[in-house]
Design an enzyme around this catalytic site. Sequence first.
Site, mmCIF file in Angstrom:
data_model
loop_
_atom_site.group_PDB
_atom_site.id
_atom_site.type_symbol
_atom_site.label_atom_id
_atom_site.label_comp_id
_atom_site.label_asym_id
_atom_site.label_seq_id
_atom_site.Cartn_x
_atom_site.Cartn_y
_atom_site.Cartn_z
ATOM 1 N N SER A 76 -5.752 1.906 -8.602
ATOM 2 C CA SER A 76 -6.476 2.850 -8.845
ATOM 3 C C SER A 76 -7.221 2.322 -9.831
ATOM 4 C CB SER A 76 -5.762 3.939 -7.953
ATOM 5 O OG SER A 76 -6.584 5.193 -8.278
ATOM 6 N N PHE A 89 0.919 -1.327 0.018
ATOM 7 C CA PHE A 89 -0.077 -0.430 -0.169
ATOM 8 C C PHE A 89 0.859 1.073 0.101
ATOM 9 C CE2 PHE A 89 -3.168 -2.822 2.578
ATOM 10 C CZ PHE A 89 -4.001 -2.647 1.736
ATOM 11 N N TYR A 118 0.605 11.780 -9.422
ATOM 12 C CA TYR A 118 0.195 10.725 -8.865
ATOM 13 C C TYR A 118 -0.533 8.752 -9.781
ATOM 14 C CZ TYR A 118 -3.813 8.040 -6.010
ATOM 15 O OH TYR A 118 -4.569 6.342 -5.942
ATOM 16 N N LYS A 171 0.703 4.956 -10.464
ATOM 17 C CA LYS A 171 -0.320 3.487 -10.664
ATOM 18 C C LYS A 171 0.452 3.017 -11.721
ATOM 19 C CE LYS A 171 -1.819 3.640 -6.554
ATOM 20 N NZ LYS A 171 -0.794 3.388 -5.340
HETATM 21 C C1 UD1 Z 1 -8.745 10.486 -6.993
HETATM 22 C C2 UD1 Z 1 -8.383 9.896 -7.224
HETATM 23 C C3 UD1 Z 1 -7.701 8.451 -7.037
HETATM 24 C C4 UD1 Z 1 -7.743 7.827 -6.289
HETATM 25 C C5 UD1 Z 1 -8.547 9.330 -5.246
HETATM 26 C C6 UD1 Z 1 -7.337 8.757 -3.659
HETATM 27 C C7 UD1 Z 1 -8.301 10.380 -9.947
HETATM 28 C C8 UD1 Z 1 -9.394 10.586 -10.937
HETATM 29 N N1 UD1 Z 1 -8.860 9.851 -8.912
HETATM 30 O O1 UD1 Z 1 -9.459 10.599 -6.334
HETATM 31 O O2 UD1 Z 1 -7.644 7.413 -7.967
HETATM 32 O O3 UD1 Z 1 -7.488 6.961 -5.638
HETATM 33 O O4 UD1 Z 1 -7.734 10.511 -6.023
HETATM 34 O O5 UD1 Z 1 -6.608 10.635 -3.246
HETATM 35 O O6 UD1 Z 1 -7.085 10.425 -10.038
HETATM 36 N N2 UD1 Z 1 -15.186 16.427 -4.871
HETATM 37 C C9 UD1 Z 1 -16.036 18.220 -4.488
HETATM 38 N N3 UD1 Z 1 -15.166 18.362 -3.772
HETATM 39 C C10 UD1 Z 1 -14.047 18.732 -3.063
HETATM 40 C C11 UD1 Z 1 -13.653 17.204 -3.381
HETATM 41 C C12 UD1 Z 1 -13.744 16.753 -4.260
HETATM 42 O O7 UD1 Z 1 -16.684 18.653 -5.291
HETATM 43 O O8 UD1 Z 1 -13.933 18.934 -1.361
HETATM 44 C C13 UD1 Z 1 -15.283 16.584 -5.931
HETATM 45 C C14 UD1 Z 1 -14.188 15.791 -6.704
HETATM 46 O O9 UD1 Z 1 -14.775 17.082 -7.969
HETATM 47 C C15 UD1 Z 1 -14.773 14.589 -7.358
HETATM 48 C C16 UD1 Z 1 -15.216 13.769 -6.724
HETATM 49 O O10 UD1 Z 1 -15.399 15.428 -5.367
HETATM 50 O O11 UD1 Z 1 -15.634 15.151 -8.299
HETATM 51 C C17 UD1 Z 1 -14.451 12.770 -6.000
HETATM 52 O O12 UD1 Z 1 -13.436 13.461 -6.020
HETATM 53 P P1 UD1 Z 1 -11.979 12.666 -4.329
HETATM 54 O O13 UD1 Z 1 -12.706 12.047 -3.413
HETATM 55 O O14 UD1 Z 1 -11.007 13.435 -4.537
HETATM 56 O O15 UD1 Z 1 -11.687 11.345 -5.905
HETATM 57 P P2 UD1 Z 1 -11.168 11.291 -7.200
HETATM 58 O O16 UD1 Z 1 -10.567 12.612 -7.756
HETATM 59 O O17 UD1 Z 1 -12.297 10.539 -7.507
#
Ligand code: UD1
Length: 352
Positions: free
Chosen positions: A126, A82, A151, A155
């Site tokens: 991921s 991990f 990042y 992966k």
């Molecule tokens: C990203 C990575 C994923 C990784 C994970 C770990 C990509 C595409 N994905 O996931 O592989 O395992 O991070 O850190 O690189 N959001 C909001 N407001 C916020 C935070 C998030 O609207 O304050 C939205 C984001 O825009 C997104 C969704 O929530 O659409 C999920 O975001 P997040 O939890 O950061 O995960 P990923 O970006 O999907």
Amino acid sequence: MKKVLVTGGSGYIGSHTIVDLIENGYTVISADNNSRSTPGMLEGVEKITGTKVKNYKVDLCNFDETRAIFEENNDIAGVIHFAAYKAVGESVEKPLLYFHNNMNSLINVMRCIDEFSVPNFVFSSSCTVYGNPDKIPVTEETPRKNAESPYGLTKQMGEQMIEAFAAAKKDTNSILLRYFNPAGAHPSALIGELPIDRPQNLAPVITQTAIGKIPMLTVFGNDYPTRDGSCIRDLIHVCDLAHAHTLALNFLIEKKNKTNCEVFNLGSGDGITVLESIRAFEESTGIKLNYTIGPRRAGDVVAIYANNDKAQKELGWKPRFGLGEIMTTAWKWEQYIEKLPQHLDLSPHLLN
Ligand code: UD1
């Protein structure tokens, strides 16, 4: 009892996986330098399982220190790797830090697996390896497209290095586990996610907003071509993810693999929008979230969720926790860390 080395054992998914491994009869040792985690997490593991896990506080980028773990434990049946940095935004700012840390640690672990002929290897990958997919849900056959961040690139490179290693070393069997969006915490609330600094991921942003650490949640974009305009993701409970690692190891030990490098998607199979996630939190906890709509975040994929048929069929894996439990367990954990007395230092010890 088979011995497993878990690297990054004090981390979010690592600690939950150790609990699941112990509950399923494995002996576990951990390697974690606590650069992005806290030893307090293994104390939580001990409280849940009644088992003290030995941690080697080593930097896996140091080959000699890494090798010493394998020399001391010549009966390791499997390694679950991990340990890595995972903040997408930070990786854009400091790509070399990510290349150095995530690739050198992986190379050193693989060199030891090679030298000590460890038969089984599970790699923490991921859904980021799919980039912005043309078709959803994604299956394991969906091609890897350009990574959206350094990042993500680590992966992708990690997967390809393991594939090449597997092609050369037939007596080591590997599994690449592609996680979708891990969320939630152990139902006991004794372990959970501890973001460094201000969290970037949606679930901790939701719970920190609910508790008042973050004044307002910003939804990054509501003009995407989705049913409500916000991005679509696949939230999967961390305990379900953890159990998939035990099943993956069992699968390799029982020699059920068809090739010596198998890939599995680990997602719930359900796509949920960011706005729906907020509503799910509000409904399952009764707490109203203060949120606003902001601009899109650079690097976000529009929509991704898993086809998890292969993990269900071949590993016998089935997610047991629903969206409501993801939200309530994450919330219980947030409340737990808020109430901790200050002398119980749960903050990560940053080295960089
Ligand atoms: C990203 C990575 C994923 C990784 C994970 C770990 C990509 C595409 N994905 O996931 O592989 O395992 O991070 O850190 O690189 N959001 C909001 N407001 C916020 C935070 C998030 O609207 O304050 C939205 C984001 O825009 C997104 C969704 O929530 O659409 C999920 O975001 P997040 O939890 O950061 O995960 P990923 O970006 O999907």
